[in-house]
Design a protein around this motif. Structure first.
Motif, PDB file in Angstrom:
ATOM      1  N   THR A  60      52.735  43.631  40.679  1.00 60.29           N
ATOM      2  CA  THR A  60      53.220  42.443  39.973  1.00 60.29           C
ATOM      3  C   THR A  60      52.069  41.711  39.300  1.00 60.29           C
ATOM      4  O   THR A  60      52.178  41.273  38.143  1.00 60.29           O
ATOM      5  CB  THR A  60      53.974  41.515  40.948  1.00 60.29           C
ATOM      6  OG1 THR A  60      55.091  42.242  41.485  1.00 60.29           O
ATOM      7  CG2 THR A  60      54.474  40.258  40.263  1.00 60.29           C
ATOM      8  N   LEU A  61      50.957  41.582  40.001  1.00 61.66           N
ATOM      9  CA  LEU A  61      49.774  40.935  39.420  1.00 61.66           C
ATOM     10  C   LEU A  61      49.267  41.708  38.206  1.00 61.66           C
ATOM     11  O   LEU A  61      48.948  41.123  37.169  1.00 61.66           O
ATOM     12  CB  LEU A  61      48.663  40.814  40.470  1.00 61.66           C
ATOM     13  CG  LEU A  61      48.935  39.799  41.575  1.00 61.66           C
ATOM     14  CD1 LEU A  61      47.952  39.987  42.722  1.00 61.66           C
ATOM     15  CD2 LEU A  61      48.873  38.389  41.029  1.00 61.66           C
ATOM     16  N   ARG A  62      49.194  43.026  38.326  1.00 58.68           N
ATOM     17  CA  ARG A  62      48.707  43.858  37.218  1.00 58.68           C
ATOM     18  C   ARG A  62      49.639  43.744  36.017  1.00 58.68           C
ATOM     19  O   ARG A  62      49.183  43.570  34.879  1.00 58.68           O
ATOM     20  CB  ARG A  62      48.577  45.312  37.676  1.00 58.68           C
ATOM     21  CG  ARG A  62      48.134  46.286  36.588  1.00 58.68           C
ATOM     22  CD  ARG A  62      46.768  45.988  36.031  1.00 58.68           C
ATOM     23  NE  ARG A  62      45.785  46.045  37.092  1.00 58.68           N
ATOM     24  CZ  ARG A  62      44.578  45.471  37.031  1.00 58.68           C
ATOM     25  NH1 ARG A  62      44.214  44.808  35.940  1.00 58.68           N
ATOM     26  NH2 ARG A  62      43.737  45.540  38.029  1.00 58.68           N
ATOM     27  N   LEU A  63      50.936  43.852  36.246  1.00 57.05           N
ATOM     28  CA  LEU A  63      51.889  43.771  35.139  1.00 57.05           C
ATOM     29  C   LEU A  63      51.809  42.421  34.436  1.00 57.05           C
ATOM     30  O   LEU A  63      51.818  42.355  33.204  1.00 57.05           O
ATOM     31  CB  LEU A  63      53.315  44.019  35.650  1.00 57.05           C
ATOM     32  CG  LEU A  63      53.643  45.459  36.031  1.00 57.05           C
ATOM     33  CD1 LEU A  63      54.955  45.512  36.799  1.00 57.05           C
ATOM     34  CD2 LEU A  63      53.703  46.339  34.797  1.00 57.05           C
ATOM     35  N   TYR A  64      51.710  41.337  35.206  1.00 57.25           N
ATOM     36  CA  TYR A  64      51.654  39.999  34.620  1.00 57.25           C
ATOM     37  C   TYR A  64      50.368  39.814  33.812  1.00 57.25           C
ATOM     38  O   TYR A  64      50.403  39.314  32.680  1.00 57.25           O
ATOM     39  CB  TYR A  64      51.770  38.932  35.718  1.00 57.25           C
ATOM     40  CG  TYR A  64      51.918  37.541  35.166  1.00 57.25           C
ATOM     41  CD1 TYR A  64      53.170  37.066  34.790  1.00 57.25           C
ATOM     42  CD2 TYR A  64      50.826  36.698  35.018  1.00 57.25           C
ATOM     43  CE1 TYR A  64      53.328  35.781  34.276  1.00 57.25           C
ATOM     44  CE2 TYR A  64      50.970  35.412  34.513  1.00 57.25           C
ATOM     45  CZ  TYR A  64      52.218  34.964  34.137  1.00 57.25           C
ATOM     46  OH  TYR A  64      52.361  33.702  33.637  1.00 57.25           O
ATOM     47  N   ALA A  65      49.244  40.221  34.394  1.00 58.57           N
ATOM     48  CA  ALA A  65      47.962  40.087  33.679  1.00 58.57           C
ATOM     49  C   ALA A  65      47.970  40.915  32.400  1.00 58.57           C
ATOM     50  O   ALA A  65      47.491  40.457  31.355  1.00 58.57           O
ATOM     51  CB  ALA A  65      46.806  40.494  34.584  1.00 58.57           C
TER      52      ALA A  65
END
Length: 135
Positions: A60-65
């Protein structure tokens, strides 16, 4: 509703607590520690739930960033599971996030908020229905 991907566990019936899990193309051994009667050959079921939470938060962090075009480098998410029967609910997951990259303080704060919004976190926090049937 999306079609469910089935994950399975097989016990070969040889007397141990080692189970072969199949999840998509992956095969994983689940076990229990020596003190619980296992051989400590793989993660426990509770560790697998923790791993799912860690993986989901990281993705989720990777996708958002990526969506925001933010310079997020290495991401490390650690999850500890604890059980305290005196609390309600008794199960608690502690998530620790470590982010690398030239992020502003505002970006870092937003990413920490986003980590709490991953689908597995939301599922655990909300609870889930579980049905069991002979098949």
């Amino acid at each position: 509703m999306a079609e469910a991907r089935v994950v399975s566990a097989d016990d070969p019936g040889k007397g141990g607590l080692q189970m072969m899990l199949a999840a998509g193309p992956a095969r994983i051994v689940a076990d229990q520690p020596l003190e619980a009667g296992g051989l400590d050959l793989g993660p426990t079921p509770h560790e697998l739930v923790s791993a799912g939470l860690a993986a989901c938060a990281t993705q989720t962090l990777r996708l958002y960033a990526n969506l925001k075009g933010w310079p997020l480098g290495h991401v490390h998410v650690a999850v500890a599971h604890r059980k305290d029967e005196a609390q309600s609910p008794p199960d608690a997951f502690e998530v620790t996030v470590r982010l690398q990259g030239p992020l502003s303080p505002e970006q870092t704060e937003r990413l920490l908020q986003i980590a709490d919004h991953c689908p597995v976190h939301r599922m655990l926090a909300a609870g889930a229905r579980v049905t069991t049937a002979v098949g």
